[in-house]
Design an enzyme around this catalytic site. Structure first.
Site, PDB file in Angstrom:
ATOM      1  N   ASN A  29      14.637  -0.855  22.261  1.00  0.00           N
ATOM      2  CA  ASN A  29      13.275  -0.841  21.351  1.00  0.00           C
ATOM      3  C   ASN A  29      13.500  -1.790  20.406  1.00  0.00           C
ATOM      4  O   ASN A  29      13.888  -1.121  19.368  1.00  0.00           O
ATOM      5  CB  ASN A  29      12.562   0.523  21.503  1.00  0.00           C
ATOM      6  CG  ASN A  29      11.341   0.561  20.480  1.00  0.00           C
ATOM      7  OD1 ASN A  29      10.666  -0.702  20.530  1.00  0.00           O
ATOM      8  ND2 ASN A  29      11.002   1.708  20.329  1.00  0.00           N
ATOM      9  N   LYS A  31      11.320  -2.703  18.215  1.00  0.00           N
ATOM     10  CA  LYS A  31      10.285  -2.527  17.162  1.00  0.00           C
ATOM     11  C   LYS A  31       9.768  -3.897  16.673  1.00  0.00           C
ATOM     12  O   LYS A  31       9.914  -4.975  17.256  1.00  0.00           O
ATOM     13  CB  LYS A  31      10.582  -1.394  16.301  1.00  0.00           C
ATOM     14  CG  LYS A  31      11.273  -0.304  16.916  1.00  0.00           C
ATOM     15  CD  LYS A  31      11.544   0.814  16.010  1.00  0.00           C
ATOM     16  CE  LYS A  31      12.069   2.077  16.701  1.00  0.00           C
ATOM     17  NZ  LYS A  31      12.299   3.418  16.187  1.00  0.00           N
ATOM     18  N   HIS A 114       4.773   5.830  21.957  1.00  0.00           N
ATOM     19  CA  HIS A 114       5.784   6.068  21.102  1.00  0.00           C
ATOM     20  C   HIS A 114       5.521   6.832  19.847  1.00  0.00           C
ATOM     21  O   HIS A 114       4.246   6.723  19.319  1.00  0.00           O
ATOM     22  CB  HIS A 114       6.664   4.566  20.641  1.00  0.00           C
ATOM     23  CG  HIS A 114       7.898   4.884  19.769  1.00  0.00           C
ATOM     24  ND1 HIS A 114       8.065   4.759  18.508  1.00  0.00           N
ATOM     25  CD2 HIS A 114       9.377   4.742  20.313  1.00  0.00           C
ATOM     26  CE1 HIS A 114       9.092   5.099  18.217  1.00  0.00           C
ATOM     27  NE2 HIS A 114       9.974   4.981  19.338  1.00  0.00           N
ATOM     28  N   GLU A 116       5.961   6.247  17.134  1.00  0.00           N
ATOM     29  CA  GLU A 116       5.495   5.580  15.731  1.00  0.00           C
ATOM     30  C   GLU A 116       4.053   5.053  16.226  1.00  0.00           C
ATOM     31  O   GLU A 116       3.180   4.862  15.282  1.00  0.00           O
ATOM     32  CB  GLU A 116       6.418   4.225  15.754  1.00  0.00           C
ATOM     33  CG  GLU A 116       7.671   4.695  14.868  1.00  0.00           C
ATOM     34  CD  GLU A 116       8.548   3.993  15.112  1.00  0.00           C
ATOM     35  OE1 GLU A 116       8.407   2.683  15.724  1.00  0.00           O
ATOM     36  OE2 GLU A 116       9.919   4.585  14.909  1.00  0.00           O
ATOM     37  N   GLU A 186      12.232  11.757  22.837  1.00  0.00           N
ATOM     38  CA  GLU A 186      12.722  11.237  21.787  1.00  0.00           C
ATOM     39  C   GLU A 186      12.129  12.357  20.267  1.00  0.00           C
ATOM     40  O   GLU A 186      11.126  12.312  20.072  1.00  0.00           O
ATOM     41  CB  GLU A 186      11.977   9.944  21.123  1.00  0.00           C
ATOM     42  CG  GLU A 186      12.473   8.769  22.247  1.00  0.00           C
ATOM     43  CD  GLU A 186      12.202   7.615  21.621  1.00  0.00           C
ATOM     44  OE1 GLU A 186      13.414   6.787  21.545  1.00  0.00           O
ATOM     45  OE2 GLU A 186      11.247   7.003  21.186  1.00  0.00           O
ATOM     46  N   GLY A 192      15.521   7.033  14.089  1.00  0.00           N
ATOM     47  CA  GLY A 192      15.695   6.116  12.855  1.00  0.00           C
ATOM     48  C   GLY A 192      16.321   6.920  11.656  1.00  0.00           C
ATOM     49  O   GLY A 192      16.492   6.434  10.699  1.00  0.00           O
ATOM     50  N   SER A 232      18.630   7.685  17.348  1.00  0.00           N
ATOM     51  CA  SER A 232      19.941   7.227  16.815  1.00  0.00           C
ATOM     52  C   SER A 232      21.010   7.400  17.522  1.00  0.00           C
ATOM     53  O   SER A 232      21.942   7.722  17.301  1.00  0.00           O
ATOM     54  CB  SER A 232      20.185   8.419  15.555  1.00  0.00           C
ATOM     55  OG  SER A 232      19.112   8.462  14.501  1.00  0.00           O
TER      56      SER A 232
HETATM   57  P1  PGA Z   1      16.460   4.803  16.824  1.00  0.00           P
HETATM   58  O1  PGA Z   1      14.970   4.436  17.473  1.00  0.00           O
HETATM   59  O2  PGA Z   1      17.608   4.458  17.875  1.00  0.00           O
HETATM   60  O3  PGA Z   1      16.401   3.684  15.779  1.00  0.00           O
HETATM   61  O4  PGA Z   1      16.645   6.047  16.288  1.00  0.00           O
HETATM   62  C1  PGA Z   1      14.566   5.083  18.986  1.00  0.00           C
HETATM   63  C2  PGA Z   1      13.273   4.934  19.152  1.00  0.00           C
HETATM   64  O5  PGA Z   1      12.395   4.860  18.289  1.00  0.00           O
HETATM   65  O6  PGA Z   1      13.187   4.533  20.246  1.00  0.00           O
END
Ligand code: PGA
Length: 272
Positions: A29, A31, A114, A116, A186, A192, A232
């Site tokens: 992903n 982003k 997601h 976010e 997640e 992140g 992560s």
């Molecule tokens: P990350 O993000 O691996 O940077 O923690 C995962 C995600 O948001 O899908």
């Protein structure tokens, strides 16, 4: 050979056989990252790479780059998708992208709900369920994201929260369509942040989600729905996380931005 060496050999054999026993989904992903030139060099690095046939590699770039993916990945093993979709075919929806556009460029997957999107753009379960529905109707495989925040995890009530997200997100999907859905667990506190859930936490939560799916949709379907972990994930921890039971693959943010990391993660999950 002392006892510790023998234990190490046995452990490595167990790890090898667990990883050999299944194909994993490795979904990136991106982003809101990368310039056009960075996208081109990433695609040039992976497009002809031999990923083998065991794992499924998926990248979800920002939508304006889909034309590059279509162009560069035409003969590649790497599949791609979008990070979001609006649940209408066409019309006056400023700033949105429809499944028609995504399909036009060969996108096969859509990341939906997601955290976010849920937190920064106030997406609710109702809207997400409509997105899941339109994907299923149009042969785009939805990756439905669920996950609790730190407060919910600490309160101990997160399992109720997770099952509610699944239930509401899939409310417009029939029992027979469910097998087209991918679920990504997640935990928000691990996205992140560099703070990955431990393999034990992942296993425990995945087993809980799995048993919920089996209860709701029956054993045959419930045990087959791919269940990804995200938060992560990187080359240094993917192997340990892959050992957790009921992990079908990973949704990876930051660590998916480098082509070399995608290649290395696939090698690790191929026992190469
Ligand atoms: P990350 O993000 O691996 O940077 O923690 C995962 C995600 O948001 O899908």
């Amino acid at each position: 050979m002392d006892k510790r060496d023998i234990q190490e050999i046995v452990r490595n054999e167990v790890i090898k056989s667990v990883i050999d026993s299944q194909g994993f989904i490795i979904a990136g992903n991106w982003k809101m990252n990368k310039t056009k030139h960075e996208v081109i060099s990433f695609l040039d690095e992976i497009k002809d790479h031999d990923f083998g046939s065991k794992n499924t590699i998926i990248i979800a770039p920002p939508s304006p780059y889909l034309y590059l993916f279509e162009d560069k990945l035409r003969y590649s093993q790497v599949l791609y998708g979008v990070q979001n979709l609006f649940p209408k075919e066409t019309g006056a929806f400023t700033g949105e992208v429809s499944y028609v556009v995504a399909k036009d460029f060969g996108a096969k997957y859509a990341i939906l709900g997601h955290s976010e999107r849920r937190t920064l753009f106030s997406e609710c379960d109702l809207l997400i369920s409509k997105k899941v529905r339109i994907c299923i109707q149009n042969q785009i495989q939805p990756i439905l994201c669920i996950g609790e925040n730190l407060e919910q995890r600490k309160s101990g009530d997160y399992k109720r929260y997770l099952t509610n997200q699944i239930k509401e997100g899939l409310i417009r999907i029939s029992g027979s369509e469910i097998k087209e859905v991918i679920i990504a667990y997640e935990p928000i506190w691990a996205i992140g942040t560099g703070e990955t859930a431990t393999p034990l936490q992942v296993e425990e939560t995945h087993m809980f989600i799995r048993s919920y799916l089996v209860k709701e949709y029956g054993t045959e379907i419930g045990k087959e729905i791919p269940l990804l972990y995200g938060g992560s994930v990187k080359t240094s921890n993917i192997k340990e996380l892959a050992l957790a039971q009921s992990v079908s693959g990973f949704l990876i943010g930051g660590a998916s931005l480098e082509a070399s990391a995608i290649i290395e993660m696939n090698s690790i999950l191929s026992n190469k």
